[in-house]
Design a protein around this motif. Sequence first.
Motif, PDB file in Angstrom:
ATOM      1  N   LEU A  99       0.820  -1.204   0.000  1.00  0.00           N
ATOM      2  CA  LEU A  99       0.000   0.000   0.000  1.00  0.00           C
ATOM      3  C   LEU A  99       0.857   1.259   0.000  1.00  0.00           C
ATOM      4  N   LEU A 100       1.888   1.221   0.805  1.00  0.00           N
ATOM      5  CA  LEU A 100       2.757   2.389   0.900  1.00  0.00           C
ATOM      6  C   LEU A 100       3.403   2.664  -0.447  1.00  0.00           C
ATOM      7  N   GLU A 101       3.758   1.611  -1.126  1.00  0.00           N
ATOM      8  CA  GLU A 101       4.404   1.824  -2.416  1.00  0.00           C
ATOM      9  C   GLU A 101       3.430   2.402  -3.435  1.00  0.00           C
ATOM     10  N   GLU A 102       2.191   1.944  -3.361  1.00  0.00           N
ATOM     11  CA  GLU A 102       1.182   2.544  -4.237  1.00  0.00           C
ATOM     12  C   GLU A 102       1.010   4.028  -3.944  1.00  0.00           C
ATOM     13  N   SER A 103       0.901   4.322  -2.670  1.00  0.00           N
ATOM     14  CA  SER A 103       0.698   5.713  -2.280  1.00  0.00           C
ATOM     15  C   SER A 103       1.882   6.565  -2.696  1.00  0.00           C
ATOM     16  N   ARG A 104       3.031   5.991  -2.514  1.00  0.00           N
ATOM     17  CA  ARG A 104       4.245   6.701  -2.895  1.00  0.00           C
ATOM     18  C   ARG A 104       4.198   7.061  -4.370  1.00  0.00           C
ATOM     19  N   LEU A 105       3.793   6.098  -5.182  1.00  0.00           N
ATOM     20  CA  LEU A 105       3.725   6.355  -6.615  1.00  0.00           C
ATOM     21  C   LEU A 105       2.634   7.373  -6.934  1.00  0.00           C
ATOM     22  N   ASP A 106       1.513   7.274  -6.241  1.00  0.00           N
ATOM     23  CA  ASP A 106       0.458   8.275  -6.383  1.00  0.00           C
ATOM     24  C   ASP A 106       1.027   9.677  -6.244  1.00  0.00           C
ATOM     25  N   ILE A 107       1.738   9.836  -5.151  1.00  0.00           N
ATOM     26  CA  ILE A 107       2.209  11.176  -4.814  1.00  0.00           C
ATOM     27  C   ILE A 107       3.327  11.596  -5.754  1.00  0.00           C
ATOM     28  N   LEU A 108       4.258  10.684  -5.999  1.00  0.00           N
ATOM     29  CA  LEU A 108       5.363  11.009  -6.903  1.00  0.00           C
ATOM     30  C   LEU A 108       4.838  11.361  -8.290  1.00  0.00           C
ATOM     31  N   GLY A 109       3.882  10.586  -8.734  1.00  0.00           N
ATOM     32  CA  GLY A 109       3.307  10.855 -10.052  1.00  0.00           C
ATOM     33  C   GLY A 109       2.724  12.247 -10.110  1.00  0.00           C
TER      34      GLY A 109
END
Lengths: 118, 118
Positions: A99-109
């Motif tokens: 989940l954290l990695e998804e969120s990270r990508l959300d934000i980075l994107g």
Amino acid sequence: MQIGELSKRTGVSVRMLRYYEQQKLLKPSRLASGYRDYGVEEEETVRHIRRLGEAGLKLDVIRRFLPCVTGERPDFHPCPDLLDTLRREVSVIEDRIALLEESRLDILGYLERADKGS
Amino acid sequence: MQIGELSKRTGVSVRMLRYYEQQKLLKPSRLASGYRDYGVEEEETVRHIRRLGEAGLKLDVIRRFLPCVTGERPDFHPCPDLLDTLRREVSVIEDRIALLEESRLDILGYLERADKGS
DNA sequence: CTTGACCCTGACAGCGGTGTCAGACTTTAG
DNA sequence: CTAAAGTCTGACACCGCTGTCAGGGTCAAG
């Protein structure tokens, strides 16, 4: 080592060190004055507590797990339900990482798009 | 779609859906009866909220970030301090991931030893 | 019309964790 | 001796989040 010193070394507040003791995660001896007296190894124990706590383990689970982690009781024979708890905890942690990695990508994107757009 | 339906679809309790609205993360229209009426896209929004919340973002940060995520305002020009917050948040998330992986290994390592030992 | 399922608001309570304060004692430095 | 800094215990209070309950409206099926 007394509590202020341990607090400085670990970055954990004095308040929380006392709280950990109340929760039976630490058992410092006492000086004649009543002051807590921590051994050097307690510093590492505190770091373990933080790590596991950060991972979402409740203090009462950490309490049961700690003797194994610190090697204080390498022979420790945990009851099967602790093992189950820990196995479940591992998969919770893995889910959490995903989940954290998804969120990270959300934000980075988003940040990337924002950089471009500016 | 009304609240119970959205709750079933997302797995988020009715209580929390109302709470999100109170925190200005959702703005469902109302039927004549006063019942909340959610659009289909709200379902995805709720999932975003959960993901970000799970990642440790506070609801007030999510609130500011949400328009970007949902694409509701692709032209959205965030104030620099939001960008800073998000960048900091990313590194917090990365730290958290690293910690989780350490903890995971802590626990797995122990479980392995326990298996051998039994 | 009645019943049951659903919805509304508002409040209270709990969780684990944390800060902070008060009032008292101990230790150390001047 | 005195003052400052450190420590002690215990309590109160907050945080973000979540459940639950009470008291009341709405709606659809029988």
